[in-house]
Scaffold this active site. Structure first.
Site, PDB file in Angstrom:
ATOM      1  N   HIS A 100     -11.689  -5.527   8.578  1.00 55.21           N
ATOM      2  CA  HIS A 100     -12.643  -5.596   7.360  1.00 55.21           C
ATOM      3  C   HIS A 100     -13.742  -4.685   7.747  1.00 55.21           C
ATOM      4  CE1 HIS A 100     -10.228  -8.880   6.410  1.00 55.21           C
ATOM      5  NE2 HIS A 100      -9.984  -8.677   5.328  1.00 55.21           N
ATOM      6  N   GLU A 102       0.747  -1.397   0.088  1.00 53.58           N
ATOM      7  CA  GLU A 102       0.052   0.196  -0.089  1.00 53.58           C
ATOM      8  C   GLU A 102       0.694   1.201   0.125  1.00 53.58           C
ATOM      9  OE1 GLU A 102      -0.254  -2.668   1.871  1.00 53.58           O
ATOM     10  OE2 GLU A 102      -2.054  -3.566   1.225  1.00 53.58           O
TER      11      GLU A 102
HETATM   12  C1  LIG Z   1      -1.880  -4.757   4.508  1.00 46.24           C
HETATM   13  C2  LIG Z   1      -2.801  -5.771   3.840  1.00 46.24           C
HETATM   14  N1  LIG Z   1      -3.407  -5.392   2.377  1.00 46.24           N
HETATM   15  C3  LIG Z   1      -4.157  -6.102   1.899  1.00 46.24           C
HETATM   16  C4  LIG Z   1      -4.556  -7.157   2.249  1.00 46.24           C
HETATM   17  C5  LIG Z   1      -5.838  -7.996   1.578  1.00 46.24           C
HETATM   18  N2  LIG Z   1      -5.332  -9.438   1.228  1.00 46.24           N
HETATM   19  C6  LIG Z   1      -5.555 -10.451   2.230  1.00 46.24           C
HETATM   20  S1  LIG Z   1      -4.734 -11.686   1.742  1.00 46.24           S
HETATM   21  C7  LIG Z   1      -4.205 -11.048   0.263  1.00 46.24           C
HETATM   22  C8  LIG Z   1      -3.109 -11.998  -0.661  1.00 46.24           C
HETATM   23  C9  LIG Z   1      -2.088 -12.267   0.250  1.00 46.24           C
HETATM   24  O1  LIG Z   1      -1.275 -13.116  -0.655  1.00 46.24           O
HETATM   25  P1  LIG Z   1       0.094 -13.977  -0.128  1.00 46.24           P
HETATM   26  O2  LIG Z   1       0.740 -13.142   0.744  1.00 46.24           O
HETATM   27  O3  LIG Z   1       0.688 -14.426  -1.340  1.00 46.24           O
HETATM   28  O4  LIG Z   1      -0.758 -15.183   0.988  1.00 46.24           O
HETATM   29  P2  LIG Z   1      -1.446 -16.454   0.376  1.00 46.24           P
HETATM   30  O5  LIG Z   1      -2.851 -15.934   0.593  1.00 46.24           O
HETATM   31  O6  LIG Z   1      -1.196 -16.761  -0.954  1.00 46.24           O
HETATM   32  O7  LIG Z   1      -1.215 -17.393   1.435  1.00 46.24           O
HETATM   33  C10 LIG Z   1      -4.424  -9.694   0.417  1.00 46.24           C
HETATM   34  C11 LIG Z   1      -4.147  -8.753  -0.846  1.00 46.24           C
HETATM   35  C12 LIG Z   1      -4.386  -7.330   3.605  1.00 46.24           C
HETATM   36  N3  LIG Z   1      -4.963  -8.606   4.549  1.00 46.24           N
HETATM   37  N4  LIG Z   1      -3.527  -6.502   4.281  1.00 46.24           N
END
Ligand SMILES: Cc1ncc(C[n+]2csc(CCOP(=O)(O)OP(=O)(O)O)c2C)c(N)n1
Ligand SMILES: [Mg+2]
Lengths: 325, 397
Positions: free
Chosen positions: A130, A60
């Protein structure tokens, strides 16, 4: 005119803006091919190409820093932060950079083309992260404009104003209403003024002020009050910064009473600012203190979401307290 | 305090040749012991995992499989609000947790339920959290899957991504100071590795030389965003070199390779105060969460191809060949897990919501007067409108 929900109205605004000016670009986490986790940007990459609607890496502070640079260069970036709760890694970029770009450079540079869109607010079983309503943190920051639509018509008109406003705008979208709020929306371009409140319902006994999804809550509270014979004037601020003091003050001078109803935790929520200003402007007209229905001063809980929430019943009770003061 | 001096610019070697170092100068292979069919690569020595531990790892894997499957179904039926499956990534979580000491701290992202189960989180503890009931250790405050348990040295999950990474560095710094020979293992996704906190956490760990293992689950996706839109380089592991940190890339679907990698990382962390970055290569076989439908961004063919490399069959085949479990026993164990999951689900569902008094607890160590006043006002309100607050009105008579 077409029937649209709030998401479709946002999508339509982005579509209109991108068609109108090829310096408008849309980006953020998952907004590209997929169209965003709420699908607000759906179809835009297909229509305008990957260079104007794209996924960013998951960062972000990077998204907003990048957007600041792009805006400084003369573009109109529309950056999405996936949830308002995740805007805080970008707090520095927004508060110290976006908001001060023009002032600190003596207007040598500005990021007026920037719009930051993010969903905010509770009522979706989202727990701590959320559900938050972070507007007050940003309202404490001169240089930003903050806009919160409550329905599809507002969403499109205000977003189009925000994108082409010569100042950076934080555009907070009530995610609880993304699909729930449906209404007639013009398919072509139109704008609604930033900084102007809307009197949603005229009344004579008390003024109730809110913004975004909370206006619907206030409407339900006003219905209850109506059964008691109370006539409620409802004002939707639409903009938090700058906010329309005159419209609210005029209303309160007429009704003599005011309640602010807000989702955020009570202490230092934006309603505190509204209350303080109205007490200054309308002191001799007030028949009771300005009151606030707010969330509790706790993190936003999951199991106790209903209890935490400043719902229509709490707003209604606050209306009664003001009247029976 | 750093044991190794920072590079002195005066001592940088000089060259007259203009060197442009390629962004792909490092191309790190992934460490693998077990092949996809469960046979062992020629000439390799498997880590010394006895039958008991191996079977515990396998049973935990089967348990997580069935837990994930049943809870996704429960979400579809509207019984819980949200769920997040670790399908396909069980070996990474369980193999890594198994290589730690119980006293080591684990900080998760949210897809490491296998590590928590391995530590001994009970099926009822899982369910109570998922149903946000009054027995949930987190008091029903966070969304499903945000587990945490101090007794099991498993830090409570927080949704904002990447935040646990520098925290792991700080926690491990404290562990080092205390001299108790423990470390912290910190899980995160390849998406979260883009966050600024990743850089902060790794750089500080390398500078301070703390006993921390950064365990990146590279499962190819961050929600809809494929890894090739997340970063341009060769994944996450090579970044360690930039920080002056050790790195291992491992096949996250090979539970033996994961175990071995973490065991070595732990030795480096605890014995030599060398933080290590591990990148475990895997695939997120399920949707991101129950709020997601992957058909919008990837093909069935891709999913099918990746399914062949999933970690459980591989391990099972090896165990069967080893004679440590029979096909029938494995199936029976799965069936038993299933029955236990269903029974626990039914139990948790009927447990009451946390009492409304809990709403102001833990904001601070003691509720402030303002919070107490807000609670009293809330309870008076609930008494007035009991039907509007069915989860708590029973408790405020
Ligand atoms: C700071 C932040 N930005 C956005 C999100 C929304 N979000 C939750 S999970 C996710 C994807 C995460 O991907 P990754 O780190 O590869 O983990 P995976 O879900 O593949 O295990 C996002 C964008 C969040 N939880 N926190
Ligand atoms: Mg991932």
């Amino acid at each position: 005119m077409a029937k649209m929900n709030l998401l479709q109205a946002i999508n339509s605004a982005l579509d209109v803006a991108m068609a109108k000016n090829d310096k408008v670009s849309v980006f953020g986490e998952d907004v590209g091919h997929f169209g965003g986790v709420f699908r607000a940007t759906s179809g835009l990459q297909q229509k305008y190409g990957r260079s104007r609607c794209f996924n960013t890496p998951l960062v972000e502070q990077g998204i907003i820093g990048f957007a600041n640079g792009l805006a400084a260069q003369g573009s109109f970036p529309v950056a999405e932060i996936q949830f308002g709760d995740y805007i805080f890694p970008a707090f520095d970029q927004i508060v110290n950079e976006t908001a001060k770009f023009r002032y600190r450079s003596g207007n040598e540079f500005n990021v007026g083309g920037l719009t930051i869109r993010t969903p905010y607010g509770g009522g979706i079983h989202g727990g701590h992260y959320h559900s938050q309503s972070p507007e007050a943190y940003f309202a404490h920051t001169p240089g930003l404009k903050i806009v919160v639509p409550r329905n599809p018509y507002q969403a499109k008109g205000l977003l189009l104003s925000a994108i082409f406003d010569p100042n950076p705008v934080l555009f907070l979208e009530p995610k609880r209403l993304y699909r729930a709020a449906v209404g007639e929306v013009p398919e072509e371009e139109y704008t609604l003024p930033i900084g102007k409140a809307e009197v949603v319902q005229e009344g004579t006994d008390i003024t109730v002020v809110g913004w975004g999804a909370q206006v619907e809550v206030i409407e339900r509270a006003a219905e209850l009050a109506k059964k008691d014979g109370v006539s409620v004037e409802i004002i939707d601020l639409r903009s938090i910064l700058p906010w329309d003091v005159d419209t609210v003050a005029q209303s309160v001078m007429k009704t003599g009473r005011m309640v602010v109803s807000q989702e955020a935790p009570h202490t230092m929520a934006f309603g505190s600012e509204v209350a303080a200003t109205i007490q200054e402007k309308c002191f001799l007209y007030l028949e009771s203190p300005v009151m606030r229905a707010s969330g509790l001063d706790t993190p936003y809980p999951l199991a106790h979401e209903k209890e935490y929430f400043s719902d229509h019943l709490k707003t209604y009770e606050m209306i009664k307290r003001s009247l029976n003061y | 305090m750093a044991t190794q001096m920072a590079k002195d610019p005066q001592k940088t070697a000089v060259t007259t040749e203009l060197q442009v170092i390629s962004g792909n100068a490092l191309d790190i292979p992934m460490y693998q012991l077990l092949k996809e069919d469960g046979t062992v690569h020629k000439g390799v020595k498997l880590p010394e995992i006895g039958k008991e531990l191996a079977l515990k790892m396998f049973s935990t894997m089967q348990f997580i499989r069935i837990l994930d499957e049943r809870m996704i179904a429960a979400q579809r039926q509207g019984r819980i609000s949200f769920y997040l499956s670790s399908l396909g990534e069980e070996a990474a979580a369980i193999g890594s947790a198994a290589a730690l000491k119980f006293e080591d701290m684990i900080m998760g992202q949210y897809r490491e339920q296998g590590a928590l189960a391995f530590r001994g989180f009970t099926i009822d503890q899982f369910m109570n959290q998922l149903f946000s009931n009054e027995l949930d250790l987190g008091k029903g405050r966070q969304m499903p899957v945000h587990y945490g348990c101090a007794d099991l040295n498993f830090m409570t999950i927080s949704s904002p991504l990447g935040t646990q990474i520098p925290q792991a560095t700080g926690y491990a710094y404290g562990q080092k100071q205390s001299g108790d020979k423990t470390c912290t293992l910190c899980y995160f996704g390849e998406g979260a590795a883009s966050e600024g906190d990743f850089h902060a956490g790794l750089n500080m760990a390398a500078v301070f030389k703390v006993p921390v293992i950064f365990f990146c689950r590279n499962n190819g996706y961050a929600i809809s965003t494929p890894a090739n839109e997340q970063f341009a380089g060769d994944g996450i592991a090579p970044r360690a070199v930039g920080y002056g940190m050790k790195a291992i890339r491992v096949d996250g679907n090979d539970i033996f390779a994961v175990y071995q990698a973490v065991q070595e990382a732990r030795r480096l962390a605890v014995e030599e105060n060398e933080p290590v970055l591990i990148e475990a290569m895997s695939y997120r076989m399920a949707g991101h969460s129950t709020s997601d439908d992957p058909s919008g961004y990837r093909s069935k063919e891709e999913e099918e191809a990746r399914r062949k490399r999933e970690p459980m069959i591989r391990f099972r085949n090896w165990l069967v060949k080893q004679g440590w479990i029979s096909e029938e026993e494995a199936d029976a164990q799965m069936q038993q897990h299933k029955e236990e999951v269903l029974a626990a689900l039914k139990r948790a569902e009927t447990v009451a919501a946390p009492h409304v008094d809990e709403i102001i607890v833990d904001v601070y160590d003691e509720p402030t007067q303002a919070l107490k006043d807000q609670l009293e006002a809330l309870k008076a309100h609930i008494r007035q409108y009991p039907d509007a607050y069915p989860a708590t009105s029973g408790g405020v008579k």
